[in-house]
Scaffold this active site. Structure first.
Site, PDB file in Angstrom:
ATOM      1  N   GLU A   1      -7.915  -2.111  31.745  1.00 15.40           N
ATOM      2  CA  GLU A   1      -7.471  -0.905  32.361  1.00 15.40           C
ATOM      3  C   GLU A   1      -8.744   0.033  32.572  1.00 15.40           C
ATOM      4  O   GLU A   1      -8.702   0.659  33.587  1.00 15.40           O
ATOM      5  CB  GLU A   1      -6.589  -0.149  31.425  1.00 15.40           C
ATOM      6  CG  GLU A   1      -5.016  -0.816  31.126  1.00 15.40           C
ATOM      7  CD  GLU A   1      -5.428  -1.776  29.757  1.00 15.40           C
ATOM      8  OE1 GLU A   1      -6.313  -2.070  29.717  1.00 15.40           O
ATOM      9  OE2 GLU A   1      -4.458  -1.632  28.772  1.00 15.40           O
TER      10      GLU A   1
ATOM     11  N   CYS B   1      -3.644  -1.166  24.905  1.00 13.07           N
ATOM     12  CA  CYS B   1      -4.025  -1.038  23.546  1.00 13.07           C
ATOM     13  C   CYS B   1      -4.195   0.247  22.715  1.00 13.07           C
ATOM     14  O   CYS B   1      -4.450   1.184  23.493  1.00 13.07           O
ATOM     15  CB  CYS B   1      -5.423  -1.632  23.364  1.00 13.07           C
ATOM     16  SG  CYS B   1      -6.669  -0.741  23.634  1.00 13.07           S
TER      17      CYS B   1
ATOM     18  N   CYS C   1      -7.192   2.266  24.929  1.00 13.09           N
ATOM     19  CA  CYS C   1      -6.978   2.511  26.163  1.00 13.09           C
ATOM     20  C   CYS C   1      -5.633   3.534  26.566  1.00 13.09           C
ATOM     21  O   CYS C   1      -5.634   4.338  27.500  1.00 13.09           O
ATOM     22  CB  CYS C   1      -6.228   1.364  26.933  1.00 13.09           C
ATOM     23  SG  CYS C   1      -7.829   0.111  26.999  1.00 13.09           S
TER      24      CYS C   1
END
Length: 681
Positions: free
Chosen positions: A376, A432, A497
């Site tokens: 990401e 995450c 993230c």
């Protein structure tokens, strides 16, 4: 509390036990029906008065035990036998029940008494009103209080919980004879009512609440028409999805800007378009249109599936039908650009993969290494590369090059995105951090081990584990790490993230450098392939920062559309590869980065590193008009160039303070030395 939350936090391990036996419920009901009424008819006329009050309150006085009361409020709960201790002749049983994601454990000499104690503890954790709105109204709050994501137990303010005692605020009962207060208080204790302040508001207060309610529930189309009369809505598209369900896209032009909305009917689509205009032009977000904790906006499923398929097909094309050694990945991400919600004009602009971060010993003080190689984050850096390419088109003297750019020049200086261009992020698995930790597939099934820990740090800022996978809650109180500490072996801390995406929802995707030239750019939607729960994603990415406060012009608290995919591809087995790949529209092939060193396999710097971006920014500076006035010469140090966009920096500090104020932890920054490098041509 919504049923979605209960489902989200339900412990699978509880299914092995049985719900409350029907015989218990029947026995509880029989006992209740045989008890004498507290006041018989004709007892000095008090019963008539009580009937009058009860008619107003609509509250039953029939006493019920905690099990029955909890079952009525939360049917279908399951109790689990946790342990049995003590000698055989005097055993002590422990029984647990999970309610709203919290576990309540009761003990007693019998299983029934232990179950009763657990139910009593669970009941005490509820707000003592029939519904939350009534509680906030009685306490004088106009809107719901900010969510406490860190609570591990019912340690809430005393204003919310008064056990089962009645309120002492006699002014709420001013319409009744004061002689009835003692009678009502007695009946309260006899009936064990689950409220501590009755919803009896005087005429003046009621009038004010009705007026406020009418204002807050005003339709966005009506409100926008009051601000800008004579608007005309145009239907851009009408599609028929599965089972003959129609989907409409409506557009309205306000003050020279076009706003779109989609919905199952033209009325809903108009409302969405009007709400977008109100938010962008007037910074108005109607309360009735703010997503609650149990509600989030979703993309049309067909559109979300199309975004996923486009990213997967592009990755297949770039990896020679997945035969390339760099096709191996655990997480794949990509950003798709569309004009409105027309998938026919959609285009994949960036692709990336990766799940690891740089090792602390390779941290670079010249901006030549990429610190975070999670898919990401790499996708966002690749997107910044794409934005530079689009701005560089305006360096050309040819008008056709300007028209190919996604940016248009503003008269007051700087650039902004062309109307109707939207960006959609696809991630093959939940980001995450907190979004992944609380996905319904990864909650522990052990009732007593780490469930309380998960709940305690829910919504908390989290950091990635250096040279590994997974995240841990932020524990340090220092906002910045030290260069010497990292080089001497301290773990390099990188924010998760989930937290970075939440940051993008306030600051935008463009970063500090580009904020000198362009207005903030926000994602329109996120499509997640697996391990997701859209309700929880909405909470951690948007609702954690509801109290960020008033934001400057062009900045906003972005509300993402969220969706999963109908048929996600199977996750690849085996260990995560130690590399990350990225691709940007216009480039011929993938770039491969060693995730441990943050550089390309050959040892050279990536096109996504800080030094490369600073070089491109310097070429644009002085040649393109900026959003901020120029003071003196161009900064030659990277950290100073980032400070040019002062509004961006102030909003960033505002966001960090909002996280701290909400009790979610301190945002940890990298050592400042890594940004103090000079520009070398």
């Amino acid at each position: 509390t919504s049923s979605a939350e209960v489902k989200e936090n339900r412990n699978i391990g509880n299914l092995e036990d049985h719900p409350i036996a029907s015989t218990d419920r029947a026995r509880g009901g029989t006992t209740s029906s045989k008890r004498k009424r507290p006041l018989e008819e004709g007892n000095n006329g008090h019963f008539c008065k009580l009937q009058l009050i009860w008619k107003k309150v609509s509250w039953s006085v029939t006493p019920k035990n905690a099990l029955v009361q909890l079952h009525e409020l939360k049917p279908g709960l399951q109790y689990k036998m946790v342990s049995q201790t003590g000698p055989v002749h005097a055993p002590v049983f422990a029984v647990a029940v999970e309610v709203n994601g919290l576990t309540f454990e009761g003990t007693g000499p019998t299983k029934k008494k232990a179950k009763m104690r657990a139910a009593e503890l669970a009941l005490k954790s509820f707000v003592q009103f029939p519904n939350a709105c009534q509680a906030h109204l009685a306490m004088g709050n106009c809107i719901s209080p900010s969510t406490d994501f860190t609570s591990d137990q019912a340690d809430f303010p005393d204003t919310l919980f008064k056990e089962f005692e009645p309120s002492t605020h006699s002014q709420d009962f001013s319409v009744y004879n004061p002689v009835n207060n003692e009678l009502l208080s007695t009946t309260y204790r006899r009936g064990r009512l689950l409220c501590h302040t009755l919803d009896l508001v005087g005429p003046a207060k009621a009038g004010k609440h009705r007026a406020a309610k009418a204002e807050s529930e005003k339709n966005p189309v009506v409100l926008l028409n009051e601000l800008r009369s004579g608007l005309r809505y145009v239907c851009l598209s009408e599609t028929v999805e599965k089972q003959h369900i129609k989907s409409f896209v409506m557009a309205v032009r306000v003050d020279g800007r076009t706003f779109e909305g989609s919905g199952r009917s033209k009325k809903l689509a108009k409302g969405q378009a009007a709400q977008a205009a109100l938010q962008a032009l007037f910074n108005i977000r109607l309360p009735s249109h703010i997503p609650s904790r149990s509600k989030c906006h979703h993309l049309p499923q067909d559109f979300a599936d199309s975004v996923y398929q486009m990213v997967a097909q592009k990755f297949q094309e770039l990896t020679d039908n997945f035969t390339s050694m760099h096709a191996r990945h655990k997480t794949l991400a990509g950003i798709v650009m569309t004009k409105g919600l027309d998938i026919r004009q959609a285009q994949v602009v960036v692709l990336s993969s990766g799940t690891k971060c740089i090792n602390g010993e390779y941290i670079n003080d010249q901006g030549l290494a990429v610190n975070d190689c999670h898919a990401e984050i790499v996708a966002r850096r690749a997107f910044v590369h794409f934005l530079y390419s689009q701005l560089e088109l305006h360096l050309s003297k040819r008008r056709e090059d300007w028209e190919r750019s996604i940016f248009v020049r503003l008269k007051e200086g700087g650039f902004r995105l062309r109307e109707n261009i939207l960006f959609h992020l696809y991630v093959s698995t939940s980001p995450c951090g907190d979004a992944r930790l609380n996905s319904p597939y990864e909650i522990t099934t052990d009732l007593n081990s780490s469930k309380h820990i998960v709940r305690k740090y829910r919504g908390h800022l989290r950091t990635k584990i250096e040279s590994g996978e997974g995240t841990i809650p932020v524990r340090c109180h220092n906002a910045a790490q030290t260069w010497d500490g990292v080089l001497l072996g301290e773990q390099l801390i990188t924010m998760s993230c989930t937290d970075k995406i939440a940051r993008w929802n306030i600051l935008g995707l463009q970063g500090a450098l580009l904020s000198s030239f362009i207005e903030p750019l926000y994602l329109h939607s996120i499509v997640v392939g697996s391990l997701y729960h859209t309700g929880h994603l909405s909470r951690v990415m948007s609702h954690r920062i509801e109290d960020v406060g008033q934001l400057p012009a062009s900045y906003r608290r972005n509300q993402l559309l969220l969706s999963g995919v109908s048929h996600a591809g199977a996750r690849q087995p085996g260990k995560s590869p130690g590399f990350s790949v990225n691709w940007v529209l216009g480039s011929a092939e993938l770039e491969v980065i060693n995730a441990t060193t943050g550089k390309r396999s050959c040892g050279g710097p990536s096109r996504l590193c800080k030094h490369m971006f600073f070089t491109r920014w310097a070429k644009l500076h002085g040649k393109l008009s900026t959003r901020v006035p120029s003071h003196g010469e161009m900064p030659s140090v990277y950290s100073e160039a980032k400070l040019v966009a002062q509004t961006y920096q102030s909003v960033k500090q505002q966001l960090f303070k909002a996280f701290q104020k909400a009790g979610l932890g301190t945002w940890v920054k990298k050592p400042p030395e890594q940004d103090q490098f000079l520009l070398t041509v």
